[in-house]
Design a protein around this motif. Structure first.
Motif, mmCIF file in Angstrom:
data_model
loop_
_atom_site.group_PDB
_atom_site.id
_atom_site.type_symbol
_atom_site.label_atom_id
_atom_site.label_comp_id
_atom_site.label_asym_id
_atom_site.label_seq_id
_atom_site.Cartn_x
_atom_site.Cartn_y
_atom_site.Cartn_z
ATOM 1 N N UNK A 162 45.311 42.498 32.667
ATOM 2 C CA UNK A 162 46.374 43.503 32.602
ATOM 3 C C UNK A 162 46.969 43.824 33.963
ATOM 4 N N UNK A 163 46.165 44.001 35.017
ATOM 5 C CA UNK A 163 46.772 44.216 36.342
ATOM 6 C C UNK A 163 47.658 43.058 36.790
ATOM 7 N N UNK A 164 47.285 41.836 36.432
ATOM 8 C CA UNK A 164 48.134 40.689 36.756
ATOM 9 C C UNK A 164 49.522 40.848 36.145
ATOM 10 N N UNK A 165 49.561 41.312 34.908
ATOM 11 C CA UNK A 165 50.822 41.408 34.183
ATOM 12 C C UNK A 165 51.642 42.615 34.590
ATOM 13 N N UNK A 166 51.144 43.382 35.546
ATOM 14 C CA UNK A 166 51.955 44.446 36.150
ATOM 15 C C UNK A 166 52.872 43.890 37.234
ATOM 16 N N UNK A 167 52.711 42.603 37.552
ATOM 17 C CA UNK A 167 53.540 41.961 38.575
ATOM 18 C C UNK A 167 54.303 40.811 37.929
ATOM 19 N N UNK A 168 55.486 40.549 38.430
ATOM 20 C CA UNK A 168 56.325 39.522 37.834
ATOM 21 C C UNK A 168 55.797 38.120 38.110
ATOM 22 N N UNK A 169 56.018 37.263 37.120
ATOM 23 C CA UNK A 169 55.830 35.821 37.257
ATOM 24 C C UNK A 169 54.418 35.407 37.693
ATOM 25 N N UNK A 170 53.425 36.056 37.127
ATOM 26 C CA UNK A 170 52.035 35.658 37.381
ATOM 27 C C UNK A 170 51.608 34.638 36.322
ATOM 28 N N UNK A 171 52.439 33.608 36.168
ATOM 29 C CA UNK A 171 52.280 32.650 35.079
ATOM 30 C C UNK A 171 50.985 31.855 35.220
ATOM 31 N N UNK A 172 50.824 31.200 36.364
ATOM 32 C CA UNK A 172 49.632 30.371 36.547
ATOM 33 C C UNK A 172 48.351 31.197 36.674
ATOM 34 N N UNK A 173 48.368 32.323 37.410
ATOM 35 C CA UNK A 173 47.152 33.149 37.456
ATOM 36 C C UNK A 173 46.718 33.655 36.084
ATOM 37 N N UNK A 174 47.679 33.996 35.218
ATOM 38 C CA UNK A 174 47.318 34.476 33.877
ATOM 39 C C UNK A 174 46.628 33.370 33.079
ATOM 40 N N UNK A 175 47.152 32.154 33.168
ATOM 41 C CA UNK A 175 46.503 31.042 32.489
ATOM 42 C C UNK A 175 45.108 30.777 33.019
ATOM 43 N N UNK A 176 44.940 30.950 34.331
ATOM 44 C CA UNK A 176 43.625 30.732 34.936
ATOM 45 C C UNK A 176 42.610 31.782 34.485
ATOM 46 N N UNK A 177 43.049 33.029 34.312
ATOM 47 C CA UNK A 177 42.149 34.076 33.828
ATOM 48 C C UNK A 177 41.609 33.709 32.449
ATOM 49 N N UNK A 178 42.494 33.261 31.571
ATOM 50 C CA UNK A 178 42.063 32.867 30.229
ATOM 51 C C UNK A 178 41.082 31.704 30.296
ATOM 52 N N UNK A 179 41.396 30.713 31.120
ATOM 53 C CA UNK A 179 40.517 29.550 31.232
ATOM 54 C C UNK A 179 39.150 29.944 31.797
ATOM 55 N N UNK A 180 39.121 30.787 32.830
ATOM 56 C CA UNK A 180 37.856 31.218 33.428
ATOM 57 C C UNK A 180 37.031 32.024 32.433
ATOM 58 N N UNK A 181 37.689 32.887 31.683
ATOM 59 C CA UNK A 181 36.988 33.733 30.715
ATOM 60 C C UNK A 181 36.309 32.879 29.636
ATOM 61 N N UNK A 182 37.038 31.927 29.101
ATOM 62 C CA UNK A 182 36.464 31.073 28.063
ATOM 63 C C UNK A 182 35.382 30.164 28.632
ATOM 64 N N UNK A 183 35.566 29.698 29.889
ATOM 65 C CA UNK A 183 34.542 28.865 30.521
ATOM 66 C C UNK A 183 33.249 29.642 30.748
ATOM 67 N N UNK A 184 33.384 30.973 30.906
ATOM 68 C CA UNK A 184 32.207 31.821 31.101
ATOM 69 C C UNK A 184 31.596 32.270 29.774
ATOM 70 N N UNK A 242 32.995 33.903 27.358
ATOM 71 C CA UNK A 242 33.404 35.237 26.936
ATOM 72 C C UNK A 242 33.697 35.285 25.449
ATOM 73 N N UNK A 243 33.554 36.454 24.867
ATOM 74 C CA UNK A 243 33.819 36.665 23.441
ATOM 75 C C UNK A 243 35.305 36.428 23.172
ATOM 76 N N UNK A 244 35.617 35.397 22.400
ATOM 77 C CA UNK A 244 37.021 35.069 22.197
ATOM 78 C C UNK A 244 37.772 36.157 21.438
ATOM 79 N N UNK A 245 37.084 36.926 20.598
ATOM 80 C CA UNK A 245 37.766 38.013 19.894
ATOM 81 C C UNK A 245 38.204 39.114 20.856
ATOM 82 N N UNK A 246 37.431 39.338 21.913
ATOM 83 C CA UNK A 246 37.848 40.301 22.935
ATOM 84 C C UNK A 246 39.080 39.779 23.671
ATOM 85 N N UNK A 247 39.143 38.477 23.880
ATOM 86 C CA UNK A 247 40.309 37.896 24.541
ATOM 87 C C UNK A 247 41.553 38.048 23.681
#
Length: 598
Positions: free
Chosen positions: A492-514, A516-521
């Motif tokens: 959510x803090x990432x999405x407070x800034x414009x055009x955080x396209x690649x960082x947002x994708x990386x957060x999802x990838x890191x979370x699933x690699x760890x 993380x509960x996919x329903x929480x995602x």
């Protein structure tokens, strides 16, 4: 007239307690009431203005009209009825004078669900966003995450659905699509976010219909209705010449005659795929959403007539890609498709013995991304020969469409995000439609006409190829010891800034690699979507991604779909979040907060 039991009456004040203006504020039970004396009578009202909570005892009363001094909302002192539709009716209570004493009955409260059902209609008709937010919150109050939440949301959803199909002459549009998309993702959301999703959907319908001419549904044909085969032929014949009136009467007649939902779906999907990628995919997506809306609201004949006939105009009048330069030159993609379609039957027949054993989704998806339209179509036909089912073929193409978004490079024009989005949501609609048609059972041997839509989607993916030049890298991080919750909190803090396209994708990838509960995602992506101002294409993207993720869950490709969704969402955030501000006002009022105090 019902007589209130004496035990329900409480002394509120003495007549002598009223000030020179006939006013007194008192506390009775759980209420703070304002007493007003006017024309020899005393009236008791909730002191909280139902618009935004300002104390009514700071207002004025003239000619029996009480005016709140914050936004000048006006109320009938006797009944509490609001003269201004942006404000709700103020709650009034029975008053009885016993000598010099004022007694009030606060036991008789109005039915909040009945009241807010009525106000929901007002909000839709008058396009009043705050009223819609209040209604959504009140009608889902108490449902939480329980099994009752689906039932609680179904009623306001149906009200919005019926209002939308009756009050937009052009038929099904963006508003109803967003309402249905948001209803589809509702089960994945946290309980606190579900009223917000409902509000966004209802508000979308209100905005889409406000000022539009109403829609009048045609009557069915008189007498006995022909069989399904004849109705299907008529529907396609009328749509061939863009006769939406004749086509609409066929649909209404089919529903009235009791044609099954799956046969109705086959009729409409067949008609929509007689032509290539109508209205850049919206026509078929709208058909799919119309059927999904009835799954949610209930398959009642009268409602089904309203809903399914509303999509006909879009099929009849939408642009057909046979007429577009991009699909004809420099390579005639339509000719390639028209050559392939007659081969579908034999390809499926060849793969019948191996049906369901095919495991080539990822390989086929990579082929579909190639710059080779002839080879891509042949790969689809070969997959059918190798035993791929219609659903499996659609799933592979859908995955390829998601990869276009996951690999979309930020050096492209911003508006081109929507080019990839249209292909993805069209592919999703085809996939969901084929799953619906699979309900016809094993006795149905002919491949559905809708299967042509898979080939159309593949051609659209081919046309989008320039958007992956160069391709963005799909993140594939290894676990580094970070806790999943810590990773997810970054989104959510990432999405407070414009055009955080690649960082947002990386957060999802890191979370699933760890792990993380996919329903929480999913819930967090839903929350990120809902806090932004409503955007048609972003809502479509998230809903389609949720669909595809559920079908791919447990497979490596599943992560790529959510990475694509997060990247698209990040590209379109942050917005001014004005709709969120309206929702927060409604939520605070529902909780009893004092907004006027800050």
């Amino acid at each position: 007239m019902t007589i209130a039991p004496q035990a329900d009456w409480q002394r509120a004040a003495a007549l002598a307690d009223l000030d020179p203006h006939g006013l007194k504020t008192v506390h009775v039970g759980n209420y703070t009431l304002v007493l007003w004396r006017y024309d020899g009578q005393v009236y008791a009202l909730d002191n909280r203005c139902p618009h935004m909570g300002f104390p009514l005892d700071r207002g004025t009363c003239s000619d029996g009209i009480l005016t709140c001094h914050w936004h000048n909302a006006r109320f009938d002192l006797r009944t509490g009825g609001a003269f201004d539709q942006f404000a709700d009716d103020v709650q009034v209570f029975l008053v009885e004078l016993r000598g010099e004493e004022i007694w009030v009955n606060v036991a008789q409260e109005r039915d909040p669900r009945a009241y807010y059902r009525s106000r929901l209609h007002d909000g839709l008709e008058q396009d009043i966003r705050l009223v819609l937010a209040k209604s959504a919150i009140a009608l889902l109050d108490g449902a939480g995450a329980s099994a009752n939440s689906g039932q609680a949301s179904r009623e306001p959803f149906r009200i919005g659905l019926e209002f939308g199909v009756r009050n937009r002459r052009m038929g099904w549009g963006r508003g109803l699509t967003m309402l249905t998309c948001l209803a589809n993702i509702l089960p994945h959301l946290d309980a606190d976010d579900r009223p917000r999703a409902l509000f966004h959907g209802l508000d979308a319908v209100s905005r889409d219909t406000f000022g539009a001419a109403p829609r009048f549904v045609l009557k069915p044909l008189p007498g006995a209705t022909p069989g399904v085969a004849t109705l299907k032929h008529w529907l396609r014949q009328f749509l061939a010449v863009r006769d939406n009136e004749g086509a609409e009467r066929v649909v209404v007649s089919a529903v009235r005659a009791g044609v099954s939902p799956v046969d109705l779906a086959d009729m409409l999907f067949a008609a929509a795929t007689d032509y290539r990628y109508i209205q850049i995919g919206h026509a078929l997506d709208f058909i799919n959403k119309a059927f999904e809306s009835l799954d949610i609201a209930g398959w009642e004949p009268e409602l089904a007539e309203l809903v399914l006939s509303s999509v006909v105009r879009g099929i009849a009048q939408g642009d057909r890609q046979e007429e577009s330069n991009a699909w004809r030159h420099p390579i005639d993609l339509v000719a390639i498709l028209e050559n392939a379609f007659p081969q579908i039957d034999s390809a499926m027949a060849a793969g019948q013995e191996r049906n369901g054993a095919w495991q080539g989704r990822a390989t086929l998806a990579q082929q579909i991304l190639e710059d080779d339209p002839h080879g891509n179509v042949e790969a689809l036909l070969q997959a059918l020969r190798d035993g791929a089912t219609a659903e499996q073929l659609a799933g592979a193409v859908n995955y390829a469409a998601a990869l276009r978004i996951a690999r979309f490079h930020t050096s492209n024009e911003f508006g081109d995000w929507d080019t990839t989005l249209h292909t993805f949501t069209f592919a999703n609609a085809v996939h969901m439609g084929l799953r619906r048609l699979a309900a016809r059972g094993s006795g149905e041997t002919a491949p559905p006409d809708l299967l042509r839509g898979v080939f159309d989607a593949a051609m659209s993916i081919y046309l989008d190829r320039f958007l992956n030049v160069p391709p963005a890298r799909i993140p594939a991080p290894a676990p580094n010891g970070d806790a999943p919750g810590v990773i997810l909190d970054e989104l959510l803090p990432l999405l407070d800034r414009q055009q955080q396209v690649n960082p947002a994708g990386e957060v999802v990838a890191r979370y699933l690699a760890a792990n993380g509960d996919d329903q929480r995602l999913l819930a967090m992506l839903g929350r990120a979507l809902l806090r932004e101002d409503r955007d048609f294409h972003t809502i479509q993207t998230i809903e389609a991604a949720f669909n595809q993720y559920q079908l791919l869950r447990g497979m490596p490709e599943a992560a790529h779909v959510l990475i694509a969704a997060a990247r698209y969402l990040a590209a379109h955030a942050p917005t001014p979040r004005a709709q969120g501000q309206t929702y927060q006002i409604a939520l605070r009022l529902h909780r009893g907060d004092k907004l006027f105090e800050g």
